[in-house]
Motif scaffolding. Structure first.
Motif, PDB file in Angstrom:
ATOM      1  N   SER A 117       0.856  -1.190   0.000  1.00 37.91           N
ATOM      2  CA  SER A 117       0.000   0.000   0.000  1.00 37.91           C
ATOM      3  C   SER A 117       0.889   1.236   0.000  1.00 37.91           C
ATOM      4  O   SER A 117       2.090   1.154   0.288  1.00 37.91           O
ATOM      5  N   GLY A 118       0.280   2.382  -0.302  1.00 40.81           N
ATOM      6  CA  GLY A 118       1.053   3.627  -0.352  1.00 40.81           C
ATOM      7  C   GLY A 118       1.743   3.944   0.971  1.00 40.81           C
ATOM      8  O   GLY A 118       2.889   4.378   0.996  1.00 40.81           O
ATOM      9  N   GLY A 119       1.030   3.695   2.072  1.00 39.54           N
ATOM     10  CA  GLY A 119       1.600   3.969   3.387  1.00 39.54           C
ATOM     11  C   GLY A 119       2.804   3.094   3.684  1.00 39.54           C
ATOM     12  O   GLY A 119       3.821   3.548   4.204  1.00 39.54           O
ATOM     13  N   MET A 120       2.683   1.813   3.313  1.00 40.01           N
ATOM     14  CA  MET A 120       3.801   0.878   3.509  1.00 40.01           C
ATOM     15  C   MET A 120       5.010   1.320   2.699  1.00 40.01           C
ATOM     16  O   MET A 120       6.139   1.291   3.175  1.00 40.01           O
ATOM     17  N   ARG A 121       4.749   1.748   1.477  1.00 33.42           N
ATOM     18  CA  ARG A 121       5.858   2.167   0.614  1.00 33.42           C
ATOM     19  C   ARG A 121       6.617   3.331   1.244  1.00 33.42           C
ATOM     20  O   ARG A 121       7.843   3.364   1.228  1.00 33.42           O
ATOM     21  N   GLN A 122       5.866   4.296   1.813  1.00 32.93           N
ATOM     22  CA  GLN A 122       6.542   5.449   2.404  1.00 32.93           C
ATOM     23  C   GLN A 122       7.318   5.049   3.657  1.00 32.93           C
ATOM     24  O   GLN A 122       8.366   5.613   3.952  1.00 32.93           O
ATOM     25  N   ARG A 123       6.812   4.042   4.376  1.00 29.78           N
ATOM     26  CA  ARG A 123       7.551   3.548   5.540  1.00 29.78           C
ATOM     27  C   ARG A 123       8.866   2.923   5.100  1.00 29.78           C
ATOM     28  O   ARG A 123       9.904   3.105   5.745  1.00 29.78           O
ATOM     29  N   LEU A 173      -2.063  10.625   9.057  1.00 28.97           N
ATOM     30  CA  LEU A 173      -1.980  10.805  10.512  1.00 28.97           C
ATOM     31  C   LEU A 173      -1.089   9.730  11.128  1.00 28.97           C
ATOM     32  O   LEU A 173      -0.249  10.009  11.978  1.00 28.97           O
ATOM     33  N   ARG A 174      -1.264   8.493  10.676  1.00 28.49           N
ATOM     34  CA  ARG A 174      -0.461   7.403  11.229  1.00 28.49           C
ATOM     35  C   ARG A 174       1.013   7.591  10.914  1.00 28.49           C
ATOM     36  O   ARG A 174       1.867   7.344  11.749  1.00 28.49           O
ATOM     37  N   LEU A 175       1.292   8.030   9.713  1.00 29.72           N
ATOM     38  CA  LEU A 175       2.694   8.142   9.323  1.00 29.72           C
ATOM     39  C   LEU A 175       3.402   9.316   9.989  1.00 29.72           C
ATOM     40  O   LEU A 175       4.606   9.269  10.207  1.00 29.72           O
ATOM     41  N   ARG A 176       2.640  10.354  10.345  1.00 30.76           N
ATOM     42  CA  ARG A 176       3.266  11.432  11.115  1.00 30.76           C
ATOM     43  C   ARG A 176       3.762  10.881  12.442  1.00 30.76           C
ATOM     44  O   ARG A 176       4.875  11.163  12.874  1.00 30.76           O
ATOM     45  N   ARG A 177       2.906  10.076  13.066  1.00 34.13           N
ATOM     46  CA  ARG A 177       3.263   9.460  14.334  1.00 34.13           C
ATOM     47  C   ARG A 177       4.472   8.541  14.140  1.00 34.13           C
ATOM     48  O   ARG A 177       5.408   8.539  14.941  1.00 34.13           O
ATOM     49  N   GLU A 178       4.450   7.804  13.040  1.00 34.37           N
ATOM     50  CA  GLU A 178       5.534   6.866  12.731  1.00 34.37           C
ATOM     51  C   GLU A 178       6.865   7.609  12.567  1.00 34.37           C
ATOM     52  O   GLU A 178       7.893   7.194  13.100  1.00 34.37           O
ATOM     53  N   ASP A 205       0.971  21.003   3.985  1.00 33.29           N
ATOM     54  CA  ASP A 205       0.021  20.555   4.984  1.00 33.29           C
ATOM     55  C   ASP A 205       0.329  21.238   6.325  1.00 33.29           C
ATOM     56  O   ASP A 205       1.336  20.966   6.973  1.00 33.29           O
ATOM     57  N   ILE A 206      -0.573  22.121   6.740  1.00 35.52           N
ATOM     58  CA  ILE A 206      -0.366  22.920   7.945  1.00 35.52           C
ATOM     59  C   ILE A 206      -0.368  22.042   9.195  1.00 35.52           C
ATOM     60  O   ILE A 206       0.415  22.249  10.120  1.00 35.52           O
ATOM     61  N   GLU A 207      -1.235  21.030   9.204  1.00 34.87           N
ATOM     62  CA  GLU A 207      -1.293  20.110  10.347  1.00 34.87           C
ATOM     63  C   GLU A 207       0.040  19.402  10.541  1.00 34.87           C
ATOM     64  O   GLU A 207       0.541  19.279  11.652  1.00 34.87           O
ATOM     65  N   GLU A 208       0.570  18.927   9.436  1.00 31.08           N
ATOM     66  CA  GLU A 208       1.841  18.219   9.461  1.00 31.08           C
ATOM     67  C   GLU A 208       2.912  19.091  10.106  1.00 31.08           C
ATOM     68  O   GLU A 208       3.662  18.651  10.974  1.00 31.08           O
ATOM     69  N   ALA A 209       2.949  20.345   9.671  1.00 34.86           N
ATOM     70  CA  ALA A 209       3.935  21.287  10.191  1.00 34.86           C
ATOM     71  C   ALA A 209       3.775  21.447  11.699  1.00 34.86           C
ATOM     72  O   ALA A 209       4.734  21.355  12.461  1.00 34.86           O
ATOM     73  N   ALA A 210       2.529  21.657  12.137  1.00 38.25           N
ATOM     74  CA  ALA A 210       2.291  21.928  13.554  1.00 38.25           C
ATOM     75  C   ALA A 210       2.544  20.699  14.430  1.00 38.25           C
ATOM     76  O   ALA A 210       2.948  20.807  15.578  1.00 38.25           O
ATOM     77  N   GLN A 211       2.313  19.515  13.873  1.00 42.48           N
ATOM     78  CA  GLN A 211       2.498  18.301  14.671  1.00 42.48           C
ATOM     79  C   GLN A 211       3.952  17.858  14.753  1.00 42.48           C
ATOM     80  O   GLN A 211       4.332  17.200  15.706  1.00 42.48           O
ATOM     81  N   LEU A 212       4.750  18.204  13.743  1.00 35.87           N
ATOM     82  CA  LEU A 212       6.086  17.612  13.672  1.00 35.87           C
ATOM     83  C   LEU A 212       7.250  18.565  13.930  1.00 35.87           C
ATOM     84  O   LEU A 212       8.289  18.143  14.416  1.00 35.87           O
ATOM     85  N   ALA A 213       7.071  19.836  13.611  1.00 34.57           N
ATOM     86  CA  ALA A 213       8.248  20.708  13.516  1.00 34.57           C
ATOM     87  C   ALA A 213       8.801  21.170  14.861  1.00 34.57           C
ATOM     88  O   ALA A 213       8.071  21.299  15.848  1.00 34.57           O
TER      89      ALA A 213
END
Lengths: 287, 251
Positions: free
Chosen positions: B126-132, B161-166, B184-192
């Motif tokens: 799946s796409g998510g697995m590939r990015q992992r 959402l799962r991959l940000r956590r990952e 993605d603004i959420e991504e920025a706020a959750q990770l940076a």
């Protein structure tokens, strides 16, 4: 608030349950039988038409003369003789050898040339017009030169097969290189691939599925050219067999050779199609 | 002079046929920092990333990097002709000791929880697995800086959402300097650790936002929500901005 007087239908949307439909299950075994029987049925029909046409008569005259369309049985009867003298076998071997040699040579030189054309702009500028020119030139046009240079025999036929397959293969390989996503090369750079390694471990596997498809198409063309090349440039082979039989007005033999050529062509493609089963190229056919 | 940096841009400009995409951009990223670049589409994010990765040379100015740099792409980053195991193995090409290589490979597969898929090809995932797998490859062996080019934007929302956590989890185990480009603004706020909001083309750093809440952060964590508000405002996407623009249009 829900108005009790309102028509019932407007309040509760109709809920329809759709019965779970059982899919018609064609068992895989049955499917196999169908895929085996259907072509046999068509084959039977074709043979039947072929057998009946020579027996048809219009006002007492046969629709086609016997020699012009030998019925299937006559063709069948010609087999033992051809097998007995060993000609059928030796002609088949001669043709297969020629296509094997000519096509292998074309692959060995055409695919690397395509890679080179695909990865260097300057090489493309220098050679592409030439490759394009020869690709559009019927290989049969080379027959006079082939005979003049190599004489009658294997080398002339091999040369013609080479000319028929080398240029299309180089073009197809070059086109395939152009379709490689640029990201692949960036990743390759990140992980330290350069030069020869880049070519063998990135560029080549990236185009392999398309190259295999090109091999199949080109092999078909080469097989057609074998027959033509042997008619004029050889003293044996399936193509020469047809030419020879025609001279003797043995159209039953011509038909027999035609059938053999067609069957071998299918076999050749089946053989090359096995390459598509390699695990490292499946991605090219499954996405 | 401060020599403690992983990546530095000094007065970098880049134009395409006279069109300036980056104009006199200066930027320093310290080792171990997680920097997210957010900007309106077409502002030059990808150009900036290509300049950082060295895929593109700047028209003027200098780019200095310290350490091994690897990029994770939105898609097509994995080699489709290699299995998951061999793709991750690319990141270990520097290792000559076969045993150490096998051990590291097993560890990475366990890290992304794809041990059972080691023999699979990318198109079977799946796409998510590939990015992992891409993340594992980028983290393999000796790498110092990760450039992430919208790595999750081709995925569906929940997988994102799962991959940000990952990603947060992987970086806690294997710390790296990260430059993460996204819209993605959420991504920025959750990770940076630091969000750089870029202006419209030519890209300039419009505002800078520091985030100190430890990762992983919940999407609804007050600090994340607050950061999102700030970024939205800085990008000119707040409701008041729209109202202002509509008013101006009316007059």
């Amino acid at each position: 608030m829900i108005d009790e007087k309102a028509p019932h239908e407007t309040l509760t949307p109709e809920i329809r349950t759709r019965p779970f439909e059982k899919k018609k299950q064609g068992s895989p075994k049955r499917f196999d039988i169908a895929s085996l029987l259907l072509p046999l049925l068509v084959l039977g029909l074709v043979l039947a038409v072929w057998a009946i046409v020579p027996t048809l008569k219009i006002r007492g005259h046969p629709l086609v003369e016997d020699y012009a369309l030998p019925p299937p049985l006559t063709v069948l009867q010609s087999i033992p003789d051809e097998v007995h003298t060993g000609r059928l076998f030796s002609d088949t071997v001669a043709s297969l050898f020629r296509i094997g040699a000519g096509f292998s040579l074309a692959v060995a030189l055409g695919v690397p040339l395509g890679l080179w054309l695909g990865s260097r702009r300057s090489v493309r500028a220098a050679l592409l017009p030439g490759v394009n020119f020869f690709r559009n030139l019927s290989p049969l046009a080379w027959i006079p030169f082939a005979i003049l240079w190599f004489g009658i025999g294997d080398p002339a036929a091999i040369f013609l097969i080479f000319m028929a397959s080398f240029f299309p293969l180089a073009m197809a390989t070059m086109a395939a290189v152009a379709t490689i996503p640029v990201v692949h090369f960036r990743v390759a750079k990140d992980y330290g691939f350069q030069g020869r390694e880049l070519l063998l471990h990135v560029t080549l596997p990236a185009i392999l599925p398309q190259v295999i498809t090109a091999l199949r198409v080109t092999a078909g063309v080469a097989w057609i050219v074998v027959v033509a090349a042997e008619m004029v440039g050889c003293k044996d082979g399936l193509g020469y067999g047809i030419y020879d039989a025609r001279s003797a007005l043995r159209l039953d033999l011509v038909a027999l050779y035609m059938i053999i050529i067609g069957l071998l062509g299918i076999g050749l493609d089946r053989l090359l199609s096995q390459l598509t089963r390699l695990p490292g190229v499946r991605w090219g056919y499954e996405r | 002079m401060n020599d403690n940096f992983a990546l530095r841009l000094d007065h970098v400009s880049r134009d395409f046929g006279g069109l300036p995409v980056l104009d006199d951009l200066s930027l320093t990223i310290t080792p171990g920092e997680f920097v997210v670049l957010v900007g309106p589409s077409g502002c030059g994010k990808t150009t900036l990333l290509n300049v950082l990765s060295g895929a593109l040379a700047p028209s003027s100015g200098t780019v200095t990097t310290q350490g091994v740099l690897r990029t994770v792409y939105q898609h097509d980053g994995l080699f489709p002709w290699l299995t998951v195991r061999d793709n991750i193995g690319l990141g270990l090409r520097g290792l000559t000791d076969k045993e150490a290589k096998a051990r590291e490979l097993a560890e990475l597969l366990a890290l992304i929880r794809l041990e059972e898929f080691a023999g699979h090809y990318p198109h079977q995932l799946s796409g998510g697995m590939r990015q992992r797998v891409e993340l594992a490859r980028a983290l393999a062996g000796r790498s110092d800086i990760l450039l992430l080019d919208e790595p999750f934007s081709a995925l569906d929302y929940q997988t994102r959402l799962r991959l940000r956590r990952e990603l947060a989890r992987l970086l806690a185990l294997r710390p790296r300097t990260v430059v993460f480009v996204t819209h993605d603004i959420e991504e920025a706020a959750q990770l940076a650790d630091r969000v750089l909001v870029l202006s419209e083309r030519p890209a300039q750093v419009k505002t800078e936002l520091l985030l100190t809440t430890p990762r992983p952060r919940d999407l609804t964590d007050p600090s994340v929500v607050e950061a999102m508000g700030r970024i939205i405002h800085d990008l000119g996407l707040a409701e008041s901005d729209f109202e202002l623009r509509e008013k101006n249009l009316g007059e």
